[in-house]
Every structure is written in structure tokens, then in C-alpha cells.
Design an enzyme around this catalytic site. Structure first.
Site, PDB file in Angstrom:
ATOM      1  N   LYS A 149      -0.231  16.503  -7.671  1.00 20.82           N
ATOM      2  CA  LYS A 149       0.183  16.320  -9.059  1.00 20.82           C
ATOM      3  C   LYS A 149       1.045  17.492  -9.541  1.00 20.82           C
ATOM      4  O   LYS A 149       1.993  17.307 -10.313  1.00 20.82           O
ATOM      5  CB  LYS A 149      -1.049  16.145  -9.959  1.00 20.82           C
ATOM      6  CG  LYS A 149      -1.794  14.837  -9.743  1.00 20.82           C
ATOM      7  CD  LYS A 149      -0.955  13.639 -10.173  1.00 20.82           C
ATOM      8  CE  LYS A 149      -1.754  12.349 -10.131  1.00 20.82           C
ATOM      9  NZ  LYS A 149      -1.028  11.184 -10.652  1.00 20.82           N
ATOM     10  N   ASN A 155       3.186   5.568 -11.301  1.00 25.13           N
ATOM     11  CA  ASN A 155       1.900   5.639 -11.976  1.00 25.13           C
ATOM     12  C   ASN A 155       0.715   5.599 -11.020  1.00 25.13           C
ATOM     13  O   ASN A 155      -0.328   6.185 -11.298  1.00 25.13           O
ATOM     14  CB  ASN A 155       1.803   4.471 -12.966  1.00 25.13           C
ATOM     15  CG  ASN A 155       0.377   4.199 -13.402  1.00 25.13           C
ATOM     16  OD1 ASN A 155      -0.191   4.930 -14.213  1.00 25.13           O
ATOM     17  ND2 ASN A 155      -0.236   3.147 -12.858  1.00 25.13           N
ATOM     18  N   ASP A 206       0.860  -1.179   0.000  1.00 21.42           N
ATOM     19  CA  ASP A 206       0.000   0.000   0.000  1.00 21.42           C
ATOM     20  C   ASP A 206       0.900   1.234   0.000  1.00 21.42           C
ATOM     21  O   ASP A 206       1.614   1.489   0.974  1.00 21.42           O
ATOM     22  CB  ASP A 206      -0.896  -0.015   1.240  1.00 21.42           C
ATOM     23  CG  ASP A 206      -1.895   1.134   1.251  1.00 21.42           C
ATOM     24  OD1 ASP A 206      -1.772   2.061   0.419  1.00 21.42           O
ATOM     25  OD2 ASP A 206      -2.804   1.114   2.119  1.00 21.42           O
ATOM     26  N   TYR A 231      -5.528  16.501  -4.826  1.00 18.38           N
ATOM     27  CA  TYR A 231      -5.026  15.844  -6.030  1.00 18.38           C
ATOM     28  C   TYR A 231      -4.222  16.819  -6.880  1.00 18.38           C
ATOM     29  O   TYR A 231      -3.090  16.519  -7.306  1.00 18.38           O
ATOM     30  CB  TYR A 231      -6.215  15.297  -6.825  1.00 18.38           C
ATOM     31  CG  TYR A 231      -5.848  14.510  -8.057  1.00 18.38           C
ATOM     32  CD1 TYR A 231      -5.383  13.210  -7.950  1.00 18.38           C
ATOM     33  CD2 TYR A 231      -6.017  15.053  -9.333  1.00 18.38           C
ATOM     34  CE1 TYR A 231      -5.071  12.465  -9.080  1.00 18.38           C
ATOM     35  CE2 TYR A 231      -5.714  14.320 -10.468  1.00 18.38           C
ATOM     36  CZ  TYR A 231      -5.243  13.028 -10.340  1.00 18.38           C
ATOM     37  OH  TYR A 231      -4.938  12.294 -11.460  1.00 18.38           O
TER      38      TYR A 231
END
Length: 242
Positions: A146, A78, A52, A142
Site C-alpha cells: 500500500k 480497488n 484473479d 500489506y
């Protein structure tokens, strides 16, 4: 030549990661998938480490295991989660969690693989970023993590260039994967309307992203580093809101 390459792909068990793993296997790579679950496909050159990536200790153990048994030449970060929330519902834990998943785990894994890359004087490090780094509603954590990939990749690119190790980011726009359909219902009017707003007139396929990864993975791409390639059908151009 790719018979000598070993690629570690986080999240190599499904979606973009699985498609990339299959492409690399077809090209002669050895592939190691790191994910919570093993891939549902097999190959003589495919192995799997279950971990994990939200768990820093689990990542550290996985990194040591892989580095002890493989001479890694390609590392693809990824794996990803979105955790969408409007500002009022977002939590600081969302930011720290996705920072560990998208950034912290990448650092731990690469640190384990770097000695072999430096000794070989060859390496490819590729992040799966996102067009959302440029801004998207409900993407506080997010988008932040990113966007962090871009800064970290540029830093690593400068540090590792003397060792002939390149570091780049593939930044997909809307791609038809389980992550996408977890937010926008499959086959819905919402999906169709979004596709109509993409300049090329369609949503992305997994293969569109894999093609970009394979470009950066190629040993002939050694003069390209610190770059972010948007695979978004033109959605990163201008002021289009998706």
C-alpha cells in the site's frame, strides 16, 4: 457528461468497489468490474470480467479484453487483500503476492487503457490505498504494497500530467467491510474499542470512501494529482495506534 465515461473498477463486485460502481452507474457512467466473481447486482451499463488479479497472465488477458471493447476514461485499482502476519510468521511470498495484486495488476491494466486516455486527453486513475501504509502491526506485506501505491501514483502523476490524466490515492482507515470483519469480529468489544480511539468517534462507512473516490473522478478535479487523501476519521494524524 458522465454518459461518455467508462470506469474500470477492480474488485467492483463487493464492498467499497460495489458501492463505487453503483454510485458511478447512478451518475451515468459505464462500469466494468474486474474481480474473481461477478457482482451480485445488475445494470444495463454494468459489465464484468472475471479474473484473479494475483495471476499476472489472467490480468494481461483481462486488460486486452477490456481495452478492445471499451474506451476507458477512469481506472480504479480497488481490489485488495490483507494477509495479516506478525514478522515471525510473514513470508517473502506474502510480499510478492500482494505486490502483484495491488501494484503489478494496476500497471498491466493501465498500460492497456492509456492509449485511449491519451487520445482523449483525459483520464482518472485512482488507487484504494490504506492508512496502514503509515504503519500497522501485522501488516508487513500489506503495508509495504500500500505504501508502494503512493510512490507509484506520484510517479504516474508526473508522467501523465501533460496528457491531462490525473493519478491519486484514497487511503481509508478502518472501514466496516468484510475485510475489516475478517480480522475484527463484527459487533465485538474490540470493534467498539477501536471506534472509541478514532478521533471522530466512529469507524468508517463504505460511503465515506466512495465520496472521496468520486471527488478524484470528477472532471472538475483536474488540478489535483499525485495526492493521497486519508479517509480515516483523523487516525492518520499524530501517533494514534489502531
Amino acid at each position: 457528461m458522465s454518459q461518455d465515461f467508462t470506469a474500470v473498477i477492480t474488485g467492483g463486485n463487493k464492498g467499497i468497489g460495489a458501492d463505487l460502481a453503483k454510485r458511478m452507474l447512478a451518475d451515468g457512467y459505464r462500469v466494468v468490474s474486474v474481480a474473481r466473481r461477478a457482482p451480485d447486482f445488475s445494470h444495463e451499463r454494468l459489465s464484468s470480467v472475471e479474473a484473479d488479479l494475483l495471476d499476472a497472465d489472467a490480468v494481461s488477458q483481462a486488460a486486452k479484453e477490456i481495452a478492445a471493447t471499451h474506451q476507458v476514461t477512469h481506472f480504479v485499482q480497488n481490489a485488495g487483500l490483507i494477509w495479516p502476519n506478525l514478522i515471525e510468521d510473514a513470508k517473502p511470498d506474502d510480499i510478492t503476492g500482494l505486490a502483484q495484486l495491488h501494484l503489478g495488476s494496476a500497471l498491466t491494466l493501465l498500460q492497456a487503457f492509456l492509449p485511449a486516455m491519451k487520445e482523449r486527453r483525459f483520464g482518472r486513475v485512482i488507487f484504494n490505498g490504506s492508512r496502514a501504509a503509515l504503519g500497522a502491526k501485522t501488516r508487513t506485506a500489506y503495508g509495504a504494497s500500500k505504501a508502494g501505491m503512493v510512490g507509484m501514483a506520484r510517479t504516474w502523476a508526473l508522467e501523465l500530467a501533460p496528457h491531462q490524466i490525473t493519478v491519486n490515492v484514497v487511503a481509508p482507515g478502518p472501514i466496516l467491510t468484510d475485510n475489516f470483519w475478517g480480522i475484527i469480529p463484527k459487533g465485538s468489544q474490540q470493534e467498539a474499542e477501536l471506534a472509541s480511539r478514532i478521533p471522530v468517534g466512529r469507524l468508517g462507512e463504505v460511503e465515506d470512501v466512495t465520496n472521496a473516490f468520486m471527488f478524484f473522478a470528477d472532471p472538475k478535479s483536474g488540478f489535483v494529482t499525485g495526492q493521497t487523501l486519508y479517509v480515516c476519521g483523523g487516525a492518520s494524524v499524530g501517533s494514534l495506534q489502531i
